[in-house]
Design a protein around this motif. Structure first.
Motif, PDB file in Angstrom:
ATOM      1  N   VAL A   1      18.442 -46.394 -19.124  1.00 39.75           N
ATOM      2  CA  VAL A   1      18.988 -47.180 -18.014  1.00 39.75           C
ATOM      3  C   VAL A   1      20.499 -46.999 -17.832  1.00 39.75           C
ATOM      4  CG1 VAL A   1      19.421 -49.551 -17.262  1.00 39.75           C
ATOM      5  CG2 VAL A   1      17.132 -48.860 -17.934  1.00 39.75           C
TER       6      VAL A   1
ATOM      7  N   GLY B   1      17.812 -36.874 -15.727  1.00 42.86           N
ATOM      8  CA  GLY B   1      17.881 -37.722 -16.903  1.00 42.86           C
ATOM      9  C   GLY B   1      17.271 -37.037 -18.117  1.00 42.86           C
TER      10      GLY B   1
ATOM     11  N   GLN C   1      26.971 -48.448 -19.633  1.00 37.83           N
ATOM     12  CA  GLN C   1      27.016 -47.817 -18.316  1.00 37.83           C
ATOM     13  C   GLN C   1      28.468 -47.545 -17.916  1.00 37.83           C
ATOM     14  OE1 GLN C   1      25.221 -50.157 -15.145  1.00 37.83           O
ATOM     15  NE2 GLN C   1      26.478 -49.149 -13.602  1.00 37.83           N
TER      16      GLN C   1
ATOM     17  N   TYR D   1      16.382 -37.164 -22.501  1.00 38.79           N
ATOM     18  CA  TYR D   1      16.268 -37.936 -23.731  1.00 38.79           C
ATOM     19  C   TYR D   1      15.927 -37.005 -24.889  1.00 38.79           C
ATOM     20  CZ  TYR D   1      15.414 -41.346 -27.269  1.00 38.79           C
ATOM     21  OH  TYR D   1      15.518 -42.061 -28.434  1.00 38.79           O
TER      22      TYR D   1
ATOM     23  N   PHE E   1      20.775 -36.061 -10.029  1.00 34.24           N
ATOM     24  CA  PHE E   1      20.676 -36.524 -11.411  1.00 34.24           C
ATOM     25  C   PHE E   1      19.441 -35.998 -12.120  1.00 34.24           C
ATOM     26  CE2 PHE E   1      18.875 -40.207 -13.974  1.00 34.24           C
ATOM     27  CZ  PHE E   1      19.669 -39.996 -15.092  1.00 34.24           C
TER      28      PHE E   1
ATOM     29  N   SER F   1      22.394 -36.404 -17.913  1.00 34.50           N
ATOM     30  CA  SER F   1      22.879 -37.423 -18.834  1.00 34.50           C
ATOM     31  C   SER F   1      21.732 -38.147 -19.523  1.00 34.50           C
ATOM     32  CB  SER F   1      23.782 -38.429 -18.113  1.00 34.50           C
ATOM     33  OG  SER F   1      23.072 -39.161 -17.138  1.00 34.50           O
ATOM     34  N   GLY F   2      22.075 -38.788 -20.642  1.00 31.42           N
ATOM     35  CA  GLY F   2      21.082 -39.520 -21.412  1.00 31.42           C
ATOM     36  C   GLY F   2      21.742 -40.468 -22.384  1.00 31.42           C
TER      37      GLY F   2
ATOM     38  N   GLN G   1      14.294 -46.351 -21.393  1.00 33.14           N
ATOM     39  CA  GLN G   1      14.245 -45.676 -20.096  1.00 33.14           C
ATOM     40  C   GLN G   1      15.630 -45.176 -19.641  1.00 33.14           C
ATOM     41  OE1 GLN G   1      12.363 -48.954 -20.208  1.00 33.14           O
ATOM     42  NE2 GLN G   1      10.869 -47.522 -21.059  1.00 33.14           N
TER      43      GLN G   1
ATOM     44  N   ALA H   1      24.513 -42.898 -12.913  1.00 38.02           N
ATOM     45  CA  ALA H   1      24.240 -41.867 -11.905  1.00 38.02           C
ATOM     46  C   ALA H   1      24.160 -42.485 -10.511  1.00 38.02           C
ATOM     47  CB  ALA H   1      22.943 -41.132 -12.238  1.00 38.02           C
ATOM     48  N   ARG H   2      23.657 -43.714 -10.437  1.00 35.74           N
ATOM     49  CA  ARG H   2      23.632 -44.430  -9.161  1.00 35.74           C
ATOM     50  C   ARG H   2      25.056 -44.635  -8.639  1.00 35.74           C
ATOM     51  NH1 ARG H   2      21.467 -50.470  -9.640  1.00 35.74           N
ATOM     52  NH2 ARG H   2      23.376 -50.574 -10.877  1.00 35.74           N
TER      53      ARG H   2
ATOM     54  N   SER I   1      22.288 -44.420 -18.247  1.00 38.24           N
ATOM     55  CA  SER I   1      22.494 -43.126 -17.591  1.00 38.24           C
ATOM     56  C   SER I   1      22.084 -43.163 -16.125  1.00 38.24           C
ATOM     57  CB  SER I   1      21.701 -42.029 -18.314  1.00 38.24           C
ATOM     58  OG  SER I   1      22.172 -41.859 -19.626  1.00 38.24           O
ATOM     59  N   SER I   2      20.906 -43.714 -15.846  1.00 38.39           N
ATOM     60  CA  SER I   2      20.439 -43.722 -14.464  1.00 38.39           C
ATOM     61  C   SER I   2      21.277 -44.668 -13.602  1.00 38.39           C
ATOM     62  CB  SER I   2      18.957 -44.100 -14.388  1.00 38.39           C
ATOM     63  OG  SER I   2      18.716 -45.322 -15.041  1.00 38.39           O
TER      64      SER I   2
END
Length: 334
Positions: free
Chosen positions: A89, A104, A55, A106, A102, A81-82, A87, A95-96, A91-92
């Motif tokens: 995670v 996401g 991350q 894959y 965002f 992003s990916g 899941q 993004a947070r 990337s997400s």
């Protein structure tokens, strides 16, 4: 606009106004070390898990690209992003932190060019002025998920590849200077029935060839149009197979312009890399770092990057499924 069956031609030619590459300690020992904006000596990046370290890689790549463009994150409409982790995670969660709208993605290791294609489509169609692409992989996190934890010390065959610890980001804009994204060929899922997760280069090579054939057919181009054609992370084994398949299909790409990011990222005698590099970060850092730097120096003027992805999961492998693969090609010109 759509050209042929599966190629987008971008009439406005969106510009990559800034890009960034962040890597880990093993990437710092490779031949492309000077093309990274930031290299870490600690594979954990000071975090308490490998996933949190990944991350952090993404956050740093995004922040560096935005800073190089002399923008603020508020100027970015969308983040695409990916990564490889369950899941997506990293990337997400990054993004947070960035707090940018965002999307996401894959596509396994093809995600970098999938993201660049979609970001360019958003900008070309005027649904965004600035779109940021960022993907990552982390060696220890990926090994733990897909194979065995590094601490297990399992033996690997020569066909295996070393997952890159790194993140690459590119800021695509409707204004500004920089290499231009002019076309993108979206690949089909190809499955030749291979099942060995320690030989993903062989599984992905047919997908790369299928996309390359579609790209040249849709645009009615010859390989000589490009100064460089690079596959994503086929490694030495998959790259040889791709070359053989291309010749068999009557598509001759000169060896001097045909390369692979997984071969370039590490030295051939670098310990434990086996057949070369892999992972989402492999194509991303090589393209958004090394290739774009060469383009800005005018050493390259037209390149085609074909990111390749093996679409397996730990569950699909345990259920005796084969390894379907996909490849997306992006044409960048300056």
């Amino acid at each position: 606009m759509l050209k042929g069956h599966q190629t987008w031609f971008f009439e406005t030619k969106p510009a990559i106004i800034a890009s960034a590459a962040v890597g880990g300690p093993y990437e710092a020992k490779g031949p492309l070390a000077s093309d990274f904006d930031l290299l870490h000596g600690d594979i954990r990046l000071g975090q308490d898990s490998f996933e949190k370290a990944e991350q952090k890689l993404q956050e740093q790549a995004c922040e560096t690209a935005i800073k190089k463009a002399k923008m603020k994150k508020e100027d970015v409409q969308f983040l695409l992003s990916g990564d490889l982790i369950n899941q997506i995670v990293p990337s997400s969660f990054s993004a947070r932190t960035l707090s940018v709208p965002f999307l996401g993605l894959y596509g396994a290791c093809s995600t970098s060019m999938e993201g660049l294609s979609l970001a360019s489509l958003l900008v070309d169609s005027k649904f965004a002025k600035n779109a940021l692409v960022c993907v990552s992989s982390h060696n220890a996190a990926s090994e733990k998920q897909y194979r065995y934890p590094t601490e297990y010390g399992s033996q690997k065959p020569p066909t295996a590849q070393w997952t890159v610890t790194g993140s690459g980001a590119a800021l695509v804009s409707d204004q500004g200077e920089g290499p231009r994204v002019t076309a993108s060929t979206i690949g089909r899922v190809v499955d030749m029935g291979l099942t060995d997760p320690f030989n993903m280069g062989s599984a992905m090579a047919p997908a790369a060839v299928d996309t390359l054939e579609a790209h040249f057919r849709d645009l009615d181009r010859d390989p000589s149009y490009y100064d460089l054609i690079a596959t994503g992370d086929l490694g030495r084994v998959g790259h040889r197979i791709a070359g053989d398949l291309l010749k068999k299909h009557g598509l001759n790409i000169p060896e001097e312009i045909f390369t692979d990011c997984g071969i370039l990222i590490y030295k051939e005698d670098q310990p434990v890399v086996m057949a070369g590099g892999s992972g989402c970060g492999c194509c991303a850092v090589t393209t958004f770092g090394h290739f774009l730097n060469r383009m800005r120096k005018r050493e390259l003027r037209k390149i085609l990057v074909v990111a390749t992805g093996a679409l397996l999961s730990p569950m699909s492998f345990q259920q005796k499924e084969s390894i379907p693969s996909v490849a997306h090609a992006v044409c960048i010109e300056i």
